[in-house]
Design a protein around this motif. Structure first.
Motif, PDB file in Angstrom:
ATOM      1  N   LEU A 173       0.806  -1.221   0.000  1.00 47.48           N
ATOM      2  CA  LEU A 173       0.000   0.000   0.000  1.00 47.48           C
ATOM      3  C   LEU A 173       0.845   1.279   0.000  1.00 47.48           C
ATOM      4  O   LEU A 173       0.298   2.376   0.002  1.00 47.48           O
ATOM      5  N   GLY A 174       2.173   1.141   0.022  1.00 47.56           N
ATOM      6  CA  GLY A 174       3.049   2.305  -0.034  1.00 47.56           C
ATOM      7  C   GLY A 174       3.643   2.724   1.298  1.00 47.56           C
ATOM      8  O   GLY A 174       4.401   3.688   1.370  1.00 47.56           O
ATOM      9  N   PHE A 175       3.340   2.000   2.367  1.00 46.14           N
ATOM     10  CA  PHE A 175       3.904   2.306   3.679  1.00 46.14           C
ATOM     11  C   PHE A 175       5.363   1.857   3.711  1.00 46.14           C
ATOM     12  O   PHE A 175       5.755   0.931   3.003  1.00 46.14           O
ATOM     13  N   VAL A 176       6.155   2.512   4.574  1.00 49.26           N
ATOM     14  CA  VAL A 176       7.557   2.163   4.752  1.00 49.26           C
ATOM     15  C   VAL A 176       7.754   1.725   6.199  1.00 49.26           C
ATOM     16  O   VAL A 176       7.284   2.400   7.128  1.00 49.26           O
ATOM     17  N   ALA A 177       8.458   0.612   6.395  1.00 49.35           N
ATOM     18  CA  ALA A 177       8.744   0.125   7.746  1.00 49.35           C
ATOM     19  C   ALA A 177       9.723   1.079   8.421  1.00 49.35           C
ATOM     20  O   ALA A 177      10.726   1.474   7.831  1.00 49.35           O
ATOM     21  N   GLU A 178       9.417   1.462   9.671  1.00 51.24           N
ATOM     22  CA  GLU A 178      10.276   2.382  10.422  1.00 51.24           C
ATOM     23  C   GLU A 178      11.018   1.696  11.561  1.00 51.24           C
ATOM     24  O   GLU A 178      11.794   2.328  12.243  1.00 51.24           O
ATOM     25  N   GLY A 179      10.759   0.441  11.779  1.00 54.28           N
ATOM     26  CA  GLY A 179      11.447  -0.265  12.854  1.00 54.28           C
ATOM     27  C   GLY A 179      10.494  -1.146  13.632  1.00 54.28           C
ATOM     28  O   GLY A 179       9.310  -1.244  13.329  1.00 54.28           O
ATOM     29  N   GLU A 180      11.061  -1.767  14.646  1.00 54.41           N
ATOM     30  CA  GLU A 180      10.297  -2.708  15.459  1.00 54.41           C
ATOM     31  C   GLU A 180      10.029  -2.105  16.833  1.00 54.41           C
ATOM     32  O   GLU A 180      10.883  -1.435  17.404  1.00 54.41           O
ATOM     33  N   VAL A 181       8.837  -2.358  17.343  1.00 56.60           N
ATOM     34  CA  VAL A 181       8.437  -1.890  18.667  1.00 56.60           C
ATOM     35  C   VAL A 181       8.041  -3.121  19.474  1.00 56.60           C
ATOM     36  O   VAL A 181       7.253  -3.941  19.009  1.00 56.60           O
TER      37      VAL A 181
END
Length: 159
Positions: free
Chosen positions: A135-143
């Motif tokens: 959908l165009g989202f970018v992963a920013e890291g893990e929480v």
């Protein structure tokens, strides 16, 4: 095959729904149940395409729901950023709504005009949130919270 029946989002209409309807749908169909939110949308069956689509729950049936937060605003680069969280999405138990997430997301963007949208995906799920990248989202890291690993995703629309 995963045993899910198929409904196509192109054969559905999108509408805002109220808290009661949204909560009931999420309680019945989402593994985490309902939660608070501001913007509630649903897909309703309008028609079937026949052979390529399974017999659905019938015309007018609610088959998917998306829940978004109210805006969180902050100053950045001399302007104000309005960020929203995509809190929940689910389809009717036993059904896959092809294009459902995309259709509900586009409707939310058109109606609300967010600068960005963030969401979390369970890192332990088989797809790990792959749909967000689609959908165009970018992963920013893990929480990690309460022993659960989630991947944080963000879709930047305006800045």
């Amino acid at each position: 095959m995963d045993g899910l029946k198929t409904i196509f989002a192109r054969n559905c209409s999108v509408s805002r729904i109220g808290k009661v309807a949204c909560d009931a749908f999420l309680q019945e169909n989402h593994r985490l149940g309902s939660t608070g939110g501001r913007y509630r949308y649903a897909l309703f069956v309008e028609r079937s395409t026949g052979a390529s689509e399974d017999a659905g729950p019938g015309e007018g049936a609610m088959v998917a729901v998306a829940l978004f937060s109210n805006a969180r605003r902050w100053k950045k680069d001399g302007g104000v950023v309005s960020s929203y969280e995509w809190i929940r999405y689910c389809s009717l138990r036993g059904y896959r709504v092809v294009g459902g997430m995309s259709r509900l997301l586009r409707h939310f963007i058109a109606e609300v005009g967010p600068d960005d949208i963030m969401s979390y995906a369970d890192a332990d799920y088989p797809d790990g949130g792959d749909v967000y990248a689609t959908l165009g989202f970018v992963a920013e890291g893990e929480v990690v919270r309460g022993g659960h690993r989630n991947i944080k995703y963000r879709l930047v629309l305006h800045r």
